[in-house]
Design a protein around this motif. Structure first.
Motif, PDB file in Angstrom:
ATOM      1  N   LEU A   1      31.363  32.209  44.955  1.00 18.76           N
ATOM      2  CA  LEU A   1      31.060  33.804  45.372  1.00 18.76           C
ATOM      3  C   LEU A   1      30.778  34.888  44.856  1.00 18.76           C
ATOM      4  O   LEU A   1      29.926  34.886  43.485  1.00 18.76           O
ATOM      5  CB  LEU A   1      33.105  33.857  44.758  1.00 18.76           C
ATOM      6  CG  LEU A   1      34.012  33.241  45.130  1.00 18.76           C
ATOM      7  CD1 LEU A   1      35.236  33.867  44.740  1.00 18.76           C
ATOM      8  CD2 LEU A   1      34.239  33.274  46.250  1.00 18.76           C
ATOM      9  N   THR A   2      30.252  36.092  44.789  1.00 16.39           N
ATOM     10  CA  THR A   2      29.088  36.684  44.434  1.00 16.39           C
ATOM     11  C   THR A   2      30.238  38.705  44.625  1.00 16.39           C
ATOM     12  O   THR A   2      30.836  38.825  45.791  1.00 16.39           O
ATOM     13  CB  THR A   2      28.270  37.186  45.916  1.00 16.39           C
ATOM     14  OG1 THR A   2      27.487  37.833  44.672  1.00 16.39           O
ATOM     15  CG2 THR A   2      28.499  37.754  46.462  1.00 16.39           C
ATOM     16  N   PRO A   3      29.969  39.240  43.627  1.00 15.92           N
ATOM     17  CA  PRO A   3      30.960  40.535  43.331  1.00 15.92           C
ATOM     18  C   PRO A   3      30.169  41.192  43.862  1.00 15.92           C
ATOM     19  O   PRO A   3      29.371  41.659  44.215  1.00 15.92           O
ATOM     20  CB  PRO A   3      30.946  40.978  42.025  1.00 15.92           C
ATOM     21  CG  PRO A   3      29.324  39.954  41.478  1.00 15.92           C
ATOM     22  CD  PRO A   3      29.083  39.005  41.738  1.00 15.92           C
TER      23      PRO A   3
ATOM     24  N   ARG B   1      35.148  40.266  44.505  1.00 19.25           N
ATOM     25  CA  ARG B   1      34.161  38.700  44.965  1.00 19.25           C
ATOM     26  C   ARG B   1      34.302  38.119  46.124  1.00 19.25           C
ATOM     27  O   ARG B   1      35.541  38.150  46.683  1.00 19.25           O
ATOM     28  CB  ARG B   1      34.235  37.704  43.912  1.00 19.25           C
ATOM     29  CG  ARG B   1      34.198  38.644  42.048  1.00 19.25           C
ATOM     30  CD  ARG B   1      34.753  37.220  41.373  1.00 19.25           C
ATOM     31  NE  ARG B   1      35.809  36.855  41.181  1.00 19.25           N
ATOM     32  CZ  ARG B   1      36.410  35.907  41.117  1.00 19.25           C
ATOM     33  NH1 ARG B   1      35.207  34.446  40.773  1.00 19.25           N
ATOM     34  NH2 ARG B   1      37.657  35.419  41.017  1.00 19.25           N
TER      35      ARG B   1
ATOM     36  N   ALA C   1      29.984  38.891  51.969  1.00 20.90           N
ATOM     37  CA  ALA C   1      29.773  40.587  50.459  1.00 20.90           C
ATOM     38  C   ALA C   1      28.650  40.884  51.721  1.00 20.90           C
ATOM     39  O   ALA C   1      29.113  41.995  51.372  1.00 20.90           O
ATOM     40  CB  ALA C   1      29.087  40.018  49.837  1.00 20.90           C
TER      41      ALA C   1
ATOM     42  N   GLY D   1      38.210  34.061  50.683  1.00 23.38           N
ATOM     43  CA  GLY D   1      36.738  34.478  50.144  1.00 23.38           C
ATOM     44  C   GLY D   1      35.751  34.996  51.340  1.00 23.38           C
ATOM     45  O   GLY D   1      35.414  35.387  51.055  1.00 23.38           O
TER      46      GLY D   1
END
Length: 266
Positions: A117-119, A127, A133, A195
């Motif tokens: 995951l990435t914020p 995230r 994202a 996600g």
């Protein structure tokens, strides 16, 4: 074949023929030649009849019918259409109530690996999978360009997060299990585990957060018109077949193979 009377002189024929019948009747010796003569005539006539008779096949004979054609079981099978060949097997919608894979109208999802995951740069608390994202951040920028303050308040959730949202809030509010399932999925059954799901807000109207009134905001109108261009769709529309309450703020990403299979594969 020469006639038997040809051997008798013509002058004597009438006399001989006139006396021949009583002679034959009274004399065994005279009967024999006539027997042979009669047999010869009959034999010759029979031979001539068969020689002159036209040949006739079995199928030409009026009283003889050709045997009916035999239909084998394989021929019948070949001519009988298979009505089930193109009929797909019925499989229950995994999101419908009563489906073997569903719980209270929600389907199970694997928990995304936290390292995958990435914020978001606009909100580090949220995230998502990297591709989702990146699309969300592009959406926020494009909406802002036309005066819409689009924001996100929720992305990935762990099992512990969903445990609190389902069981703890259910107990605090005295809700029945079915009622709670209409607004929140049980742990292990939330799209937020993947996600790929987000909850949008209109930053100019914070009172509409996680509320049906969100559909009256500029942010929602922008999402309805543009979200599909970025690979997003609303998860719980009005009168959805999962019996989940209408959530105009909850959207999911279906823009790649992994996300598509997660949300649509039985």
């Amino acid at each position: 074949m020469a006639n038997f009377t040809d051997d008798i002189p013509e002058a004597r024929r009438e006399t001989l023929m006139a006396s021949a019948e009583p002679a034959l009747a009274n004399s065994p010796a005279n009967i024999t030649p006539w027997i042979f003569l009669t047999m010869a005539v009959l034999g010759l006539g029979s031979a001539g009849f068969w020689w002159l008779r036209p040949s006739t096949s079995l199928t030409d004979a009026p009283d003889i019918e050709a045997p009916p054609a035999t239909t084998t079981s394989s021929a019948v099978a070949a001519e009988t259409p298979d009505v089930t060949a193109n009929t797909p097997a019925a499989t229950p919608d995994s999101n419908e109530p009563g489906s073997p894979n569903s719980l209270l109208g929600h389907r199970p999802y694997d928990i995304a690996d936290a390292t995958s995951l990435t914020p978001l740069s606009t909100n580090a608390m949220v995230r998502l999978k990297p591709e989702a994202a990146q699309k969300v951040e592009t959406m926020i920028t494009d909406a802002k360009a036309v005066g819409v303050r689009l924001g996100v308040i929720s992305g990935f959730r762990s099992l512990e997060d969903q445990q609190y949202l389902f069981f703890d809030l259910k107990a605090e509010r005295g809700q029945t299990t079915q009622t709670r399932a209409e607004v929140s999925a049980p742990p292990g059954y939330s799209e937020h585990h993947t996600g790929y799901a987000v909850d949008f807000v209109d930053l100019s109207q914070p009172a509409t957060e996680l509320n049906v009134s969100f559909e009256e905001t500029p942010a929602f109108r922008w999402l309805k018109e543009n979200a599909a261009y970025y690979g997003f769709e609303m998860s719980f529309t009005k009168d959805n077949n999962q019996n989940v309450a209408y959530e105009p703020w909850h959207w999911r990403y279906v823009g790649n193979q992994e996300s598509l299979e997660m949300f649509y594969q039985d």
